[in-house]
Design a protein around this motif. Structure first.
Motif, PDB file in Angstrom:
ATOM      1  N   GLU A  34       0.816  -1.227   0.000  1.00 26.02           N
ATOM      2  CA  GLU A  34       0.000   0.000   0.000  1.00 26.02           C
ATOM      3  C   GLU A  34       0.849   1.276   0.000  1.00 26.02           C
ATOM      4  N   SER A  35       2.112   1.178   0.434  1.00 23.17           N
ATOM      5  CA  SER A  35       2.928   2.403   0.490  1.00 23.17           C
ATOM      6  C   SER A  35       3.499   2.770  -0.892  1.00 23.17           C
ATOM      7  N   VAL A  36       3.312   1.904  -1.879  1.00 25.82           N
ATOM      8  CA  VAL A  36       3.805   2.216  -3.238  1.00 25.82           C
ATOM      9  C   VAL A  36       2.727   2.038  -4.312  1.00 25.82           C
ATOM     10  N   SER A  56       8.757   1.307   6.209  1.00 30.98           N
ATOM     11  CA  SER A  56       7.400   0.817   6.407  1.00 30.98           C
ATOM     12  C   SER A  56       6.468   1.898   6.965  1.00 30.98           C
ATOM     13  N   GLY A  57       5.268   1.970   6.432  1.00 30.64           N
ATOM     14  CA  GLY A  57       4.271   2.900   6.949  1.00 30.64           C
ATOM     15  C   GLY A  57       4.354   4.271   6.316  1.00 30.64           C
ATOM     16  N   GLN A  58       5.419   4.571   5.565  1.00 33.50           N
ATOM     17  CA  GLN A  58       5.529   5.887   4.931  1.00 33.50           C
ATOM     18  C   GLN A  58       5.462   5.712   3.418  1.00 33.50           C
ATOM     19  N   ARG A  59       4.869   6.733   2.767  1.00 35.36           N
ATOM     20  CA  ARG A  59       4.653   6.587   1.330  1.00 35.36           C
ATOM     21  C   ARG A  59       5.808   7.253   0.579  1.00 35.36           C
ATOM     22  N   GLY A  60       6.444   6.506  -0.309  1.00 37.23           N
ATOM     23  CA  GLY A  60       7.528   7.117  -1.078  1.00 37.23           C
ATOM     24  C   GLY A  60       8.296   6.114  -1.900  1.00 37.23           C
ATOM     25  N   LEU A  61       8.709   6.571  -3.107  1.00 38.10           N
ATOM     26  CA  LEU A  61       9.517   5.747  -4.003  1.00 38.10           C
ATOM     27  C   LEU A  61      10.445   6.688  -4.754  1.00 38.10           C
ATOM     28  N   ALA A  62      11.677   6.263  -4.996  1.00 41.25           N
ATOM     29  CA  ALA A  62      12.606   7.045  -5.824  1.00 41.25           C
ATOM     30  C   ALA A  62      13.305   6.093  -6.780  1.00 41.25           C
ATOM     31  N   TYR A  63      13.403   6.492  -8.060  1.00 48.35           N
ATOM     32  CA  TYR A  63      14.059   5.610  -9.036  1.00 48.35           C
ATOM     33  C   TYR A  63      14.980   6.418  -9.937  1.00 48.35           C
ATOM     34  N   MET A  64      15.915   5.697 -10.569  1.00 46.14           N
ATOM     35  CA  MET A  64      16.934   6.364 -11.378  1.00 46.14           C
ATOM     36  C   MET A  64      16.441   6.639 -12.790  1.00 46.14           C
ATOM     37  N   THR A  65      16.870   7.788 -13.319  1.00 40.83           N
ATOM     38  CA  THR A  65      16.543   8.173 -14.688  1.00 40.83           C
ATOM     39  C   THR A  65      17.807   8.744 -15.339  1.00 40.83           C
ATOM     40  N   LEU A  66      17.752   9.002 -16.634  1.00 40.42           N
ATOM     41  CA  LEU A  66      18.912   9.527 -17.358  1.00 40.42           C
ATOM     42  C   LEU A  66      18.471  10.660 -18.269  1.00 40.42           C
ATOM     43  N   ARG A  67      19.394  11.648 -18.497  1.00 35.88           N
ATOM     44  CA  ARG A  67      19.135  12.611 -19.569  1.00 35.88           C
ATOM     45  C   ARG A  67      20.427  12.781 -20.365  1.00 35.88           C
ATOM     46  N   ASP A 108       1.234  10.338  -7.257  1.00 38.82           N
ATOM     47  CA  ASP A 108       1.615  11.235  -6.155  1.00 38.82           C
ATOM     48  C   ASP A 108       2.587  12.307  -6.676  1.00 38.82           C
ATOM     49  N   LYS A 109       2.738  13.370  -5.897  1.00 37.18           N
ATOM     50  CA  LYS A 109       3.657  14.479  -6.218  1.00 37.18           C
ATOM     51  C   LYS A 109       5.040  13.960  -6.643  1.00 37.18           C
ATOM     52  N   ARG A 110       5.606  14.618  -7.675  1.00 41.16           N
ATOM     53  CA  ARG A 110       6.878  14.149  -8.249  1.00 41.16           C
ATOM     54  C   ARG A 110       7.964  15.222  -8.105  1.00 41.16           C
ATOM     55  N   THR A 111       9.218  14.776  -7.825  1.00 40.14           N
ATOM     56  CA  THR A 111      10.358  15.697  -7.861  1.00 40.14           C
ATOM     57  C   THR A 111      11.503  15.004  -8.609  1.00 40.14           C
ATOM     58  N   THR A 112      12.371  15.802  -9.238  1.00 41.66           N
ATOM     59  CA  THR A 112      13.527  15.215  -9.924  1.00 41.66           C
ATOM     60  C   THR A 112      14.793  15.881  -9.412  1.00 41.66           C
ATOM     61  N   THR A 113      15.786  15.072  -9.073  1.00 45.60           N
ATOM     62  CA  THR A 113      17.079  15.580  -8.591  1.00 45.60           C
ATOM     63  C   THR A 113      18.160  15.107  -9.558  1.00 45.60           C
ATOM     64  N   TRP A 114      18.919  16.031 -10.146  1.00 43.67           N
ATOM     65  CA  TRP A 114      20.010  15.641 -11.054  1.00 43.67           C
ATOM     66  C   TRP A 114      21.310  15.563 -10.260  1.00 43.67           C
ATOM     67  N   THR A 115      22.173  14.626 -10.667  1.00 45.35           N
ATOM     68  CA  THR A 115      23.343  14.328  -9.835  1.00 45.35           C
ATOM     69  C   THR A 115      24.650  14.922 -10.361  1.00 45.35           C
ATOM     70  N   HIS A 150       8.604  10.140  -5.796  1.00 45.00           N
ATOM     71  CA  HIS A 150       7.147  10.311  -5.709  1.00 45.00           C
ATOM     72  C   HIS A 150       6.708  10.036  -4.279  1.00 45.00           C
ATOM     73  N   GLY A 151       5.617  10.685  -3.880  1.00 47.81           N
ATOM     74  CA  GLY A 151       5.024  10.415  -2.562  1.00 47.81           C
ATOM     75  C   GLY A 151       5.584  11.341  -1.504  1.00 47.81           C
ATOM     76  N   ALA A 152       5.027  11.262  -0.288  1.00 48.15           N
ATOM     77  CA  ALA A 152       5.403  12.178   0.789  1.00 48.15           C
ATOM     78  C   ALA A 152       6.907  12.134   1.061  1.00 48.15           C
ATOM     79  N   GLN A 153       7.494  10.941   0.974  1.00 47.34           N
ATOM     80  CA  GLN A 153       8.932  10.799   1.245  1.00 47.34           C
ATOM     81  C   GLN A 153       9.766  10.833  -0.033  1.00 47.34           C
ATOM     82  N   GLY A 154       9.109  11.049  -1.180  1.00 49.36           N
ATOM     83  CA  GLY A 154       9.796  10.927  -2.476  1.00 49.36           C
ATOM     84  C   GLY A 154      10.978  11.865  -2.625  1.00 49.36           C
ATOM     85  N   ALA A 155      10.804  13.136  -2.232  1.00 51.48           N
ATOM     86  CA  ALA A 155      11.883  14.114  -2.421  1.00 51.48           C
ATOM     87  C   ALA A 155      13.086  13.756  -1.545  1.00 51.48           C
TER      88      ALA A 155
END
Ligand SMILES: C[S@@+](CC[C@H](N)C(=O)[O-])C[C@H]1O[C@@H](n2cnc3c(N)ncnc32)[C@H](O)[C@@H]1O
Length: 421
Positions: free
Chosen positions: A262-264, A332-343, A270-277, A356-361
């Motif tokens: 349920e947390s994913v 556990s119990g908190q909503r959030g997922l982060a995955y890798m992307t490329l540009r 859910d709200k989305r953010t992107t962080t470039w490295t 994505h999600g409350a803990q996504g950023a």
């Protein structure tokens, strides 16, 4: 790199299987997967198609796995592994004529035939599968291909074959999370264990282990992914979570990860953010060591996130690779997922992290920090993996050294830190 020629001469024009086999070995040599002429000769001699008789010849000699048994949901329960991985593990096993070898995971019987070829004359190969159908399949096809002298047993490979040892080589072609003591106990004092170990999350390595003083040294460590041991005292079950409600995006959850469905679920709405490295990769550079670093350092490790092409085209998900990406999740119990992307940046690509999600950023920032840290301090070093059987104590953890404690052993993954630039 120069390659020894395949010892099979001109492939017979009237034997398409031999021609395809010759081409397969040549391509594996070309890419460096095969560098020992004896391994090339074995791959050129053993008729892979006879072990996967339901597959078309072209499929049998393609560079992919060939499934030989699926479960009711269509997931593979057994397969002939990718030829490149088969070749890599044969090199790791460092086989010689006369050796006694135990294989765990008989599957199609193809690899057992290769092991037999490489230990002839005078060798003895025993292979075990937990599934009676598959043991029978292997037995039949080994006999059919002229390798009827290979012993095929049905049972839990985690126990090894106590009455058959000691063995010069034990080769697991099924994934393990722990390393059962039986495997180490059944080797000769100068023996070698080759085993694909899932180290953390989705990060696995095939490790060749030889005895050292009070521990087992990983003398070769290579990327690989294997289906896990099942029906076993060392089973390593895995769940596949549906993130989108239509299986377009799924997430693999392993026993060392705490992921509640349920947390994913529906997380991409859910709200989305992107962080470039600022960390860039060339087109042919492997992400494998970075993924291992992230699997070892992130709180909930790293999961495989397969993404169907349609989900990428629809634009809601931007995975780093065609098949999908690697992701981490909130505790556990908190909503959030982060995955890798490329540009794209010039002729290379910059890594980013989408949350994505409350803990996504927060998750995306944490993952981005680890990517930068790895790139600055460890990128030019390859990790080693050693095994310290319990109750022996492992070395103390330190920066770049991770102690993974399993029921039977401590696995020690070490990146020696690179000197300051
Ligand atoms: C990737 S396949 C092995 C490929 C095989 N060596 C070949 O050449 O075709 C993995 C095999 O491990 C078997 N397996 C799974 N759990 C096992 C266990 N506990 N003991 C022995 N074999 C097991 C599966 O049934 C499957 O056939």
């Amino acid at each position: 790199m120069t390659h020894a020629p395949i010892n099979a001469t001109d492939p017979a024009a009237d034997d398409p299987a031999q021609g395809l086999r010759h081409d397969l070995v040549a391509s594996l040599q070309e890419e460096g997967w095969v560098h020992d002429p004896r391994v090339a000769e074995a791959l050129a001699a053993v008729p892979r198609h006879r072990f996967v008789p339901d597959a078309a010849l072209e499929t049998a000699y393609a560079r992919e796995t060939v499934s030989i048994k699926d479960d009711s949901a269509g997931a593979s329960l057994s397969c002939a592994s990718k030829p490149a991985i088969v070749a890599m593990m044969l090199h790791q096993a460092d086989l010689a004529p006369g050796q006694r070898v135990l294989e765990l995971g008989a599957g199609s019987g193809y690899n057992a035939a290769l092991l037999s070829h490489l230990t002839a004359p005078g060798g003895q190969v025993t292979t075990i599968d937990v599934d009676p159908d598959l043991a029978e399949h292997a037995r039949t096809h080994l006999a059919d291909a002229g390798y009827g002298h290979v012993r095929v047993l049905c049972g839990d490979g985690a126990s090894g074959h106590p009455d058959g040892g000691p063995f010069d080589r034990i080769v697991a072609t099924v994934g393990a999370f722990d390393v059962p003591p039986a495997w180490l106990d059944q080797l000769t004092p100068s023996g070698r264990l080759v085993v694909p170990v899932r180290l953390a999350g989705d990060a696995s390595r095939s490790i060749a282990l030889t005895p050292a003083e009070g521990y087992w040294r990983g003398v070769d460590v290579q990327m690989c992914t294997f289906m896990p041991l099942r029906h076993s005292s060392a089973a390593d079950p895995r769940r596949v979570l549906d993130l989108t409600g239509d299986d377009a995006v799924t997430l693999w959850a392993n026993q060392d990860q705490d992921i509640q469905p349920e947390s994913v679920r529906d997380i991409f709405t859910d709200k989305r953010t992107t962080t470039w490295t600022g960390v860039v990769f060339g087109n042919n550079e492997s992400f494998g060591d970075l993924w291992l670093w992230l699997a070892l350092t992130l709180d909930n490790s790293l999961s495989r996130m397969p993404v169907a092409g349609a989900a990428t085209e629809a634009g809601g998900v931007e995975p780093m690779l065609r098949w999908g990406s690697m992701a981490t999740t909130a505790p556990s119990g908190q909503r959030g997922l982060a995955y890798m992307t490329l540009r794209p940046t010039g002729d290379r690509h910059e890594l980013g992290v989408i949350g994505h999600g409350a803990q996504g950023a927060a998750l995306a920032e944490r993952m981005a920090r680890e990517i930068t840290h790895w790139s600055q301090h460890y990128r030019t070093r390859e990790p080693t993996v050693d095994l310290h059987p319990r109750p022996h104590l492992p070395p103390e953890p330190e920066p770049g050294r991770f102690i993974l404690t399993r029921p039977s052993a401590h696995l020690v993954v070490t990146w020696r830190q690179q000197p300051p630039l």
